[in-house]
Design a protein around this motif. Structure first.
Motif, PDB file in Angstrom:
ATOM      1  N   MET A  58       0.903  -1.330   0.111  1.00  0.00           N
ATOM      2  CA  MET A  58      -0.091  -0.062   0.020  1.00  0.00           C
ATOM      3  C   MET A  58       1.043   1.105   0.108  1.00  0.00           C
ATOM      4  N   ILE A  59       2.120   1.297   0.892  1.00  0.00           N
ATOM      5  CA  ILE A  59       2.913   2.425   0.705  1.00  0.00           C
ATOM      6  C   ILE A  59       3.588   2.462  -0.603  1.00  0.00           C
ATOM      7  N   GLU A  60       3.795   1.576  -1.197  1.00  0.00           N
ATOM      8  CA  GLU A  60       4.626   1.564  -2.650  1.00  0.00           C
ATOM      9  C   GLU A  60       3.588   2.131  -3.409  1.00  0.00           C
ATOM     10  N   GLU A  61       2.143   1.751  -3.378  1.00  0.00           N
ATOM     11  CA  GLU A  61       1.021   2.276  -4.119  1.00  0.00           C
ATOM     12  C   GLU A  61       1.020   3.772  -4.179  1.00  0.00           C
ATOM     13  N   MET A  62       0.996   4.199  -2.893  1.00  0.00           N
ATOM     14  CA  MET A  62       0.994   5.595  -2.528  1.00  0.00           C
ATOM     15  C   MET A  62       2.017   6.408  -3.266  1.00  0.00           C
ATOM     16  N   MET A  63       3.384   5.712  -3.115  1.00  0.00           N
ATOM     17  CA  MET A  63       4.528   6.358  -3.454  1.00  0.00           C
ATOM     18  C   MET A  63       4.391   6.660  -4.993  1.00  0.00           C
ATOM     19  N   ALA A  64       3.973   5.470  -5.685  1.00  0.00           N
ATOM     20  CA  ALA A  64       3.908   5.361  -7.271  1.00  0.00           C
ATOM     21  C   ALA A  64       2.990   6.521  -7.476  1.00  0.00           C
ATOM     22  N   ALA A  65       1.696   6.875  -6.741  1.00  0.00           N
ATOM     23  CA  ALA A  65       0.760   7.719  -7.178  1.00  0.00           C
ATOM     24  C   ALA A  65       1.380   8.996  -7.100  1.00  0.00           C
ATOM     25  N   THR A  66       2.033   9.186  -6.060  1.00  0.00           N
ATOM     26  CA  THR A  66       2.790  10.561  -5.829  1.00  0.00           C
ATOM     27  C   THR A  66       3.675  10.981  -6.755  1.00  0.00           C
ATOM     28  N   GLU A  67       4.521  10.075  -7.252  1.00  0.00           N
ATOM     29  CA  GLU A  67       5.399  10.185  -8.244  1.00  0.00           C
ATOM     30  C   GLU A  67       4.603  10.550  -9.601  1.00  0.00           C
ATOM     31  N   ARG A  68       3.800  10.120 -10.131  1.00  0.00           N
ATOM     32  CA  ARG A  68       3.007  10.150 -11.175  1.00  0.00           C
ATOM     33  C   ARG A  68       2.271  11.404 -11.224  1.00  0.00           C
ATOM     34  N   GLU A  69       1.880  11.640 -10.167  1.00  0.00           N
ATOM     35  CA  GLU A  69       1.249  13.234 -10.089  1.00  0.00           C
ATOM     36  C   GLU A  69       2.083  14.108  -9.920  1.00  0.00           C
ATOM     37  N   SER A  70       3.124  13.989  -9.318  1.00  0.00           N
ATOM     38  CA  SER A  70       4.299  14.864  -9.475  1.00  0.00           C
ATOM     39  C   SER A  70       4.864  15.041 -10.754  1.00  0.00           C
ATOM     40  N   GLY A  71       5.013  14.085 -11.413  1.00  0.00           N
ATOM     41  CA  GLY A  71       5.397  14.116 -13.042  1.00  0.00           C
ATOM     42  C   GLY A  71       4.646  14.909 -13.738  1.00  0.00           C
ATOM     43  N   GLU A  72       3.279  14.648 -13.552  1.00  0.00           N
ATOM     44  CA  GLU A  72       2.339  15.429 -14.582  1.00  0.00           C
ATOM     45  C   GLU A  72       2.162  16.787 -14.234  1.00  0.00           C
ATOM     46  N   ARG A  73       2.332  17.276 -13.003  1.00  0.00           N
ATOM     47  CA  ARG A  73       2.502  18.597 -12.409  1.00  0.00           C
ATOM     48  C   ARG A  73       3.678  19.291 -13.111  1.00  0.00           C
ATOM     49  N   ALA A  74       4.809  18.435 -13.058  1.00  0.00           N
ATOM     50  CA  ALA A  74       5.986  19.204 -13.338  1.00  0.00           C
ATOM     51  C   ALA A  74       6.054  19.184 -15.151  1.00  0.00           C
ATOM     52  N   ASP A  75       5.320  18.423 -15.761  1.00  0.00           N
ATOM     53  CA  ASP A  75       4.956  18.458 -17.171  1.00  0.00           C
ATOM     54  C   ASP A  75       4.251  19.678 -17.607  1.00  0.00           C
ATOM     55  N   ARG A  76       3.252  20.022 -16.812  1.00  0.00           N
ATOM     56  CA  ARG A  76       2.323  21.148 -16.902  1.00  0.00           C
ATOM     57  C   ARG A  76       3.241  22.587 -16.707  1.00  0.00           C
ATOM     58  N   VAL A  77       3.857  22.547 -15.806  1.00  0.00           N
ATOM     59  CA  VAL A  77       4.814  23.695 -15.278  1.00  0.00           C
ATOM     60  C   VAL A  77       5.916  23.894 -16.512  1.00  0.00           C
ATOM     61  N   LYS A  78       6.424  22.861 -17.029  1.00  0.00           N
ATOM     62  CA  LYS A  78       7.411  23.102 -18.029  1.00  0.00           C
ATOM     63  C   LYS A  78       6.690  23.663 -19.340  1.00  0.00           C
ATOM     64  N   ASN A  79       5.573  23.086 -19.747  1.00  0.00           N
ATOM     65  CA  ASN A  79       4.614  23.515 -20.723  1.00  0.00           C
ATOM     66  C   ASN A  79       4.501  24.782 -20.629  1.00  0.00           C
ATOM     67  N   LEU A  80       3.919  25.115 -19.578  1.00  0.00           N
ATOM     68  CA  LEU A  80       3.728  26.864 -19.225  1.00  0.00           C
ATOM     69  C   LEU A  80       4.968  27.525 -19.348  1.00  0.00           C
ATOM     70  N   PHE A  81       5.916  27.355 -18.945  1.00  0.00           N
ATOM     71  CA  PHE A  81       7.040  27.971 -19.099  1.00  0.00           C
ATOM     72  C   PHE A  81       7.490  28.151 -20.580  1.00  0.00           C
ATOM     73  N   GLN A  82       7.529  26.970 -21.296  1.00  0.00           N
ATOM     74  CA  GLN A  82       7.768  27.042 -22.719  1.00  0.00           C
ATOM     75  C   GLN A  82       6.816  27.849 -23.455  1.00  0.00           C
TER      76      GLN A  82
END
Length: 292
Positions: A58-82
């Motif tokens: 369960m903890i690994e699943e939470m960490m994977a979800a956090t990593e996925r959401e963090s990556g998606e947010r980082a992509d949105r930020v990078k796209n905004l900057f570009q």
């Protein structure tokens, strides 16, 4: 005196886009560099928060979800900057803030880091003249703006809070909110470069806003020593609300910047009972330069 290096903690929201526009206006005025910093959540920080009673899976699943959401947010930020920087003909993109110093005129750079946002932003801000932060978004409690409070309380640097929409100009007509505190004095000192180039400066004071310390006439004389003539005008609270009265006086002056100290009362008291700082953070329609 000038602001040569500006730090912008960047998010992928409309407020973040407005902060980019605000920071760029300042960069054009001062010929400075804006370093846009996005901090990704470290998924390993989730594990200690999970507590007991959860399985390893369960903890690994939470960490994977956090990593996925963090990556998606980082992509949105990078796209905004570009997207924002795609058609900026007068601005040079740089690999990092240090190499940008070799270029004349305003420059921009972007960096993504992993860690706790409030820690990273507060520490990195110490290497910049000014941090520009997005306005607390409509419907969002200002107490959740971790980056803003981290800079205010733990960087030793001034903060420029961007409005919800980019302003047409910054620093041509400046209001100083004075209440005699060390925080308001620090804000005046941080605002001196803006005050020197302003067309008009007004000091706003009120008996209900004044704390233990010098009266407004004292800071008026101080500014005169710096060659800055400032008009002193008392303001009245609106229905006993000092913050609303202050912003009303700012609007009456047609100001495009407000300089003020932050949290003369404790932050906890302001979060529970409200206060001038909180009201201004949530309702200001112009850039606000704050110091703590």
């Amino acid at each position: 005196m000038a602001y040569r290096r500006l730090l912008l903690p960047l998010t992928g929201t409309a407020a973040g886009e407005s902060a980019l526009g605000t920071a760029l206006i300042a960069a054009r005025i001062w010929g400075s560099h804006v370093h846009c910093l996005h901090v990704r959540v470290d998924a390993r920080d989730v594990a200690p928060l999970a507590g007991e009673g959860l399985s390893g899976a369960m903890i690994e699943e939470m960490m994977a979800a956090t990593e996925r959401e963090s990556g998606e947010r980082a992509d949105r930020v990078k796209n905004l900057f570009q997207k924002f920087t795609a058609n900026l003909g007068d601005v040079t993109l740089a690999d990092n803030p240090d190499t940008a110093a070799k270029t004349s005129g305003p420059t921009l750079s972007f960096e993504a880091m992993v860690g706790r946002e409030e820690d990273v932003v507060a520490q990195q801000s110490r290497l910049y003249d000014l941090a520009v932060v997005p306005h607390p978004e409509a419907g969002e409690d200002v107490s959740s703006s971790d980056a803003l409070h981290a800079i205010l309380f733990d960087s030793g640097r001034p903060v420029l809070i961007a409005p919800r929409t980019p302003p047409a100009a910054i620093g041509t007509r400046i209001c100083i909110a004075w209440n005699g505190t060390a925080e308001s004095a620090a804000a005046v000192a941080a605002a001196l470069p803006w005050l020197h180039q302003a067309k008009a400066v007004r000091i706003l004071c009120a008996d209900e806003y004044q704390r233990r310390g010098p009266k407004a006439e004292g800071i008026q004389a101080y500014l005169r020593w710096h060659g800055i003539e400032a008009e002193l005008v008392p303001f009245k609270p609106q229905t006993r609300d000092v913050g609303a009265g202050l912003l009303g006086a700012v609007r009456d002056f047609g100001a495009d910047m407000l300089s003020m100290g932050a949290y003369s009362h404790s932050r906890l008291r302001q979060l529970i009972l409200g206060g001038v700082t909180r009201h201004v953070l949530e309702n200001a329609e112009i850039p606000v330069l704050m110091c703590r």
